[in-house]
Write a protein that holds these residues in place. Structure first.
Motif, PDB file in Angstrom:
ATOM      1  N   GLY A 291       0.818  -1.216   0.000  1.00 21.43           N
ATOM      2  CA  GLY A 291       0.000   0.000   0.000  1.00 21.43           C
ATOM      3  C   GLY A 291       0.845   1.256   0.000  1.00 21.43           C
ATOM      4  O   GLY A 291       0.560   2.212  -0.734  1.00 21.43           O
ATOM      5  N   ILE A 292       1.909   1.262   0.804  1.00 15.74           N
ATOM      6  CA  ILE A 292       2.787   2.432   0.847  1.00 15.74           C
ATOM      7  C   ILE A 292       3.472   2.633  -0.504  1.00 15.74           C
ATOM      8  O   ILE A 292       3.587   3.762  -0.990  1.00 15.74           O
ATOM      9  CB  ILE A 292       3.822   2.270   1.978  1.00 15.74           C
ATOM     10  CG1 ILE A 292       3.119   2.362   3.332  1.00 15.74           C
ATOM     11  CG2 ILE A 292       4.926   3.312   1.869  1.00 15.74           C
ATOM     12  CD1 ILE A 292       4.010   2.019   4.516  1.00 15.74           C
TER      13      ILE A 292
ATOM     14  N   VAL B 133       2.327   1.779  -3.459  1.00 11.49           N
ATOM     15  CA  VAL B 133       1.343   2.292  -4.413  1.00 11.49           C
ATOM     16  C   VAL B 133       1.108   3.780  -4.172  1.00 11.49           C
ATOM     17  O   VAL B 133       1.052   4.570  -5.119  1.00 11.49           O
ATOM     18  CB  VAL B 133       0.027   1.486  -4.310  1.00 11.49           C
ATOM     19  CG1 VAL B 133      -1.090   2.172  -5.073  1.00 11.49           C
ATOM     20  CG2 VAL B 133       0.237   0.072  -4.822  1.00 11.49           C
ATOM     21  N   LEU B 134       0.988   4.196  -2.909  1.00  7.95           N
ATOM     22  CA  LEU B 134       0.795   5.611  -2.604  1.00  7.95           C
ATOM     23  C   LEU B 134       1.982   6.442  -3.082  1.00  7.95           C
ATOM     24  O   LEU B 134       1.802   7.528  -3.651  1.00  7.95           O
ATOM     25  CB  LEU B 134       0.594   5.804  -1.099  1.00  7.95           C
ATOM     26  CG  LEU B 134      -0.753   5.336  -0.548  1.00  7.95           C
ATOM     27  CD1 LEU B 134      -0.769   5.481   0.969  1.00  7.95           C
ATOM     28  CD2 LEU B 134      -1.887   6.130  -1.170  1.00  7.95           C
ATOM     29  N   LEU B 135       3.188   5.935  -2.892  1.00 10.71           N
ATOM     30  CA  LEU B 135       4.362   6.667  -3.356  1.00 10.71           C
ATOM     31  C   LEU B 135       4.402   6.753  -4.878  1.00 10.71           C
ATOM     32  O   LEU B 135       4.787   7.785  -5.439  1.00 10.71           O
ATOM     33  CB  LEU B 135       5.636   6.003  -2.825  1.00 10.71           C
ATOM     34  CG  LEU B 135       5.895   6.188  -1.330  1.00 10.71           C
ATOM     35  CD1 LEU B 135       7.115   5.358  -0.916  1.00 10.71           C
ATOM     36  CD2 LEU B 135       6.110   7.647  -0.992  1.00 10.71           C
TER      37      LEU B 135
ATOM     38  N   VAL C  85       1.787   6.784  -6.881  1.00 10.72           N
ATOM     39  CA  VAL C  85       0.756   7.757  -7.280  1.00 10.72           C
ATOM     40  C   VAL C  85       1.259   9.176  -7.042  1.00 10.72           C
ATOM     41  O   VAL C  85       1.102  10.058  -7.894  1.00 10.72           O
ATOM     42  CB  VAL C  85      -0.560   7.492  -6.512  1.00 10.72           C
ATOM     43  CG1 VAL C  85      -1.542   8.634  -6.694  1.00 10.72           C
ATOM     44  CG2 VAL C  85      -1.173   6.175  -6.978  1.00 10.72           C
ATOM     45  N   ALA C  86       1.894   9.412  -5.896  1.00  8.84           N
ATOM     46  CA  ALA C  86       2.434  10.742  -5.604  1.00  8.84           C
ATOM     47  C   ALA C  86       3.504  11.119  -6.625  1.00  8.84           C
ATOM     48  O   ALA C  86       3.531  12.246  -7.126  1.00  8.84           O
ATOM     49  CB  ALA C  86       2.997  10.773  -4.187  1.00  8.84           C
TER      50      ALA C  86
END
Length: 46
Positions: free
Chosen positions: A18-19, A21-23, A25-26
Motif C-alpha cells: 500500500g505504501i 502504491v501511494l508513493l 501515485v504521488a
C-alpha cells in the motif's frame, strides 16, 4: 504460533504494498505537474 507469524508477515506485506502504491501515485502526480504560465512583461526596446 506459526500461523500467527504468517498472518503478521502477510499484513506487513500488504502495508508495504500500500505504501509503495501511494508513493507511485504521488510520484506520478509530481511528474505530471506543470507550473502555471506567468505572462512575461517585455521591456520596451530602444
Amino acid at each position: 504460533m506459526t500461523m500467527v507469524f504468517n498472518r503478521i508477515v502477510e499484513l506487513v506485506g500488504w502495508i508495504v504494498l500500500g505504501i509503495c502504491v501511494l508513493l507511485l501515485v504521488a510520484a506520478h502526480h509530481i511528474d505530471n505537474y506543470q507550473a502555471p504560465e506567468v505572462p512575461v512583461a517585455t521591456a520596451p526596446h530602444k
